[in-house]
Design a protein around this motif. Structure first.
Motif, mmCIF file in Angstrom:
data_model
loop_
_atom_site.group_PDB
_atom_site.id
_atom_site.type_symbol
_atom_site.label_atom_id
_atom_site.label_comp_id
_atom_site.label_asym_id
_atom_site.label_seq_id
_atom_site.Cartn_x
_atom_site.Cartn_y
_atom_site.Cartn_z
ATOM 1 N N SER A 110 -8.505 6.953 3.392
ATOM 2 C CA SER A 110 -8.253 6.253 2.128
ATOM 3 C C SER A 110 -6.978 5.437 2.249
ATOM 4 O O SER A 110 -5.996 5.884 2.846
ATOM 5 C CB SER A 110 -8.105 7.251 0.968
ATOM 6 N N VAL A 111 -7.001 4.250 1.668
ATOM 7 C CA VAL A 111 -5.817 3.399 1.569
ATOM 8 C C VAL A 111 -5.510 3.235 0.087
ATOM 9 O O VAL A 111 -6.367 2.798 -0.695
ATOM 10 C CB VAL A 111 -6.037 2.030 2.241
ATOM 11 N N ASP A 112 -4.286 3.594 -0.305
ATOM 12 C CA ASP A 112 -3.898 3.685 -1.711
ATOM 13 C C ASP A 112 -3.004 2.501 -2.094
ATOM 14 O O ASP A 112 -1.824 2.472 -1.744
ATOM 15 C CB ASP A 112 -3.164 5.020 -1.915
ATOM 16 N N PRO A 113 -3.538 1.513 -2.811
ATOM 17 C CA PRO A 113 -2.718 0.369 -3.213
ATOM 18 C C PRO A 113 -1.746 0.752 -4.339
ATOM 19 O O PRO A 113 -2.045 1.585 -5.185
ATOM 20 C CB PRO A 113 -3.741 -0.654 -3.720
ATOM 21 N N MET A 136 0.860 -1.179 0.000
ATOM 22 C CA MET A 136 0.000 0.000 0.000
ATOM 23 C C MET A 136 0.905 1.241 0.000
ATOM 24 O O MET A 136 1.747 1.410 0.886
ATOM 25 C CB MET A 136 -0.896 0.031 1.236
ATOM 26 N N ASN A 137 0.759 2.085 -1.010
ATOM 27 C CA ASN A 137 1.631 3.260 -1.127
ATOM 28 C C ASN A 137 1.544 4.163 0.102
ATOM 29 O O ASN A 137 2.549 4.700 0.565
ATOM 30 C CB ASN A 137 1.267 4.079 -2.365
ATOM 31 N N LYS A 138 0.332 4.335 0.583
ATOM 32 C CA LYS A 138 0.114 5.234 1.726
ATOM 33 C C LYS A 138 -1.320 5.071 2.196
ATOM 34 O O LYS A 138 -2.172 4.492 1.493
ATOM 35 C CB LYS A 138 0.357 6.696 1.332
ATOM 36 N N SER A 139 -1.589 5.595 3.367
ATOM 37 C CA SER A 139 -2.965 5.828 3.809
ATOM 38 C C SER A 139 -3.053 7.297 4.188
ATOM 39 O O SER A 139 -2.070 7.892 4.622
ATOM 40 C CB SER A 139 -3.338 4.926 4.995
ATOM 41 N N PHE A 140 -4.221 7.894 3.969
ATOM 42 C CA PHE A 140 -4.366 9.316 4.280
ATOM 43 C C PHE A 140 -5.784 9.611 4.742
ATOM 44 O O PHE A 140 -6.746 8.942 4.346
ATOM 45 C CB PHE A 140 -3.965 10.202 3.096
ATOM 46 N N VAL A 141 -5.887 10.606 5.614
ATOM 47 C CA VAL A 141 -7.179 11.059 6.137
ATOM 48 C C VAL A 141 -7.380 12.495 5.690
ATOM 49 O O VAL A 141 -6.488 13.339 5.832
ATOM 50 C CB VAL A 141 -7.227 10.964 7.668
#
Length: 401
Positions: free
Chosen positions: A288-291, A216-221
């Motif tokens: 969001s979780v960015d694959p 997962m590249n990143k998670s962001f709020v």
């Protein structure tokens, strides 16, 4: 400017912020280098909302296919009142009077109607309040000046019990196709309360389990402001990210936890814009979780409410500090009196400060403002409570949303 050296509108409250249902006070100052002949000086109080947007659509088929642009618009008027400060009305004739050289000050008062919606400025819609003043010169160009001001409509978070309750969401997503096997991405996301005020901290709490073999590249709020415009039976929705937090990548078959990150809510208009039928504002906090690679983000949006009066439970736990410049004596925006039936600030709590909206300034210049004095750019100012934290800045756009 010729004979006219200054032509300005000032408020008794220097911030230019007022609450619906209170009295707006100020004065018009005219400074003349020489006497000026005029019919009169008139002052106008205006308040209203307007939306306008254009949509492109295709009509017809084959060789008759064409593209057309359709514009939708709507307006509301909240008040429009004109008063005479000096001289006569136009309906009384064309006779003139001379205002002598020097400084002339004309005080004014205007009782703002209750139930006004909060000021709001966006590219395709606004709720705007103005004072305009005109030096009426029957045989020459009139001198004009105008001054926008902010109205804050009260939204007391204590009026709805759900604002103090926890909000949460759970979601699972599989990335693989039928020809391979991979575990799911599982996310649990929650906030300890639903209602907040500008200056307050949002602490997103989340557990992310990456059961897949993909990184997962990143998670962001993100704190998102969702604006809906209404006109002629149609709607137009815009989505603006006003704050963002990001955590680093999550390797395959590993986990990550959100537990201490903070979004400090910047100055923003209150939810709903109560009192306006053609503009609605809502807020969500979205994880969001960015694959990595070609895949759609896993997203969990949680509805939140941005108010103007904080939850009592929050104030009792940690009261905000008094704003810079507040001494309890000098002029400061005040809410209507208790007998007005409108919610009051909690007792013994200092008032908020009033800071320009994070969304920035806009031009308020109209087509007839060629000879208009004053600052023709404006940003509404909203409540901001001082808990000793710096508001989150407007984030840079991200390549992949």
């Amino acid at each position: 400017m010729g004979k006219l050296d200054a032509f300005v509108i000032t408020f008794s409250n220097p911030s230019g912020v007022f609450y619906a249902g209170t009295v707006l006070e100020g004065c018009v100052t005219v400074v003349l280098k020489d006497s000026m002949e005029m019919r009169g000086i008139r002052l106008t109080f205006e308040g209203g909302s307007h939306v306008s947007w254009t949509e492109t659509r295709e009509t017809g088929t084959g060789d008759n296919k064409s593209t057309e642009h359709v514009t939708y618009s709507a307006s509301e008027k909240y008040f429009d009142q004109e008063v005479l400060l000096h001289g006569i009305w136009p309906s009384q004739g064309r006779s003139t009077t001379k205002l002598p050289e020097g400084v002339h000050t004309f005080p004014f008062q205007f009782h703002l109607p209750p139930g006004l919606p909060s000021s709001f400025e966006a590219g395709e819609g606004n709720i705007r309040y103005l004072i305009k003043c005109k030096i009426d010169k029957p045989w020459k160009h009139d001198h004009k000046t105008k001054r926008p001001f902010t109205i804050i409509g009260i939204l007391d978070l204590n009026s709805d019990l759900t604002n103090s309750q926890r909000v949460q969401g759970i979601k699972e997503k599989r990335l693989c196709c039928l020809c391979c096997k991979s575990g799911p991405i599982s996310v649990s996301f929650h906030l300890d309360q639903k209602g907040f005020v500008p200056g307050e901290v949002i602490r997103p709490m989340a557990e992310i389990s990456n059961g897949s073999s993909r990184k997962m590249n990143k998670s962001f709020v993100e704190l998102k402001m969702i604006t809906t415009l209404y006109a002629e039976g149609s709607t137009h929705v815009t989505n603006k990210t006003v704050a963002r937090l990001t955590r680093p990548s999550i390797e395959g078959h590993s986990e990550d936890v959100w537990s201490g990150e903070e979004i400090v809510i910047p100055p923003l208009p209150p939810s709903f814009l109560l009192g306006c039928k053609i503009i609605d504002v809502k807020y969500i906090v979205q994880l969001s979780v960015d694959p990595a690679g070609p895949a759609i983000d896993l997203k969990i949006p949680l509805d939140v409410v941005i108010g103007t009066i904080p939850l009592m439970s929050v104030v009792q736990q940690r009261p905000p500090m008094a704003p810079v410049g507040f001494d309890g004596v000098s002029s400061w925006p005040t809410v209507p009196s208790p007998d007005s039936g409108i919610a009051q600030y909690p007792p013994n709590m200092p008032p908020p400060s009033y800071n320009e909206s994070i969304t920035g300034r806009v031009s308020i210049k109209d087509t007839d403002d060629e000879y208009t004095h004053g600052d023709l750019s404006f940003a509404p100012s909203y409540t901001y409570y001082n808990w000793g934290r710096t508001p989150s800045a407007m984030p840079e756009p991200m390549g992949k949303q």
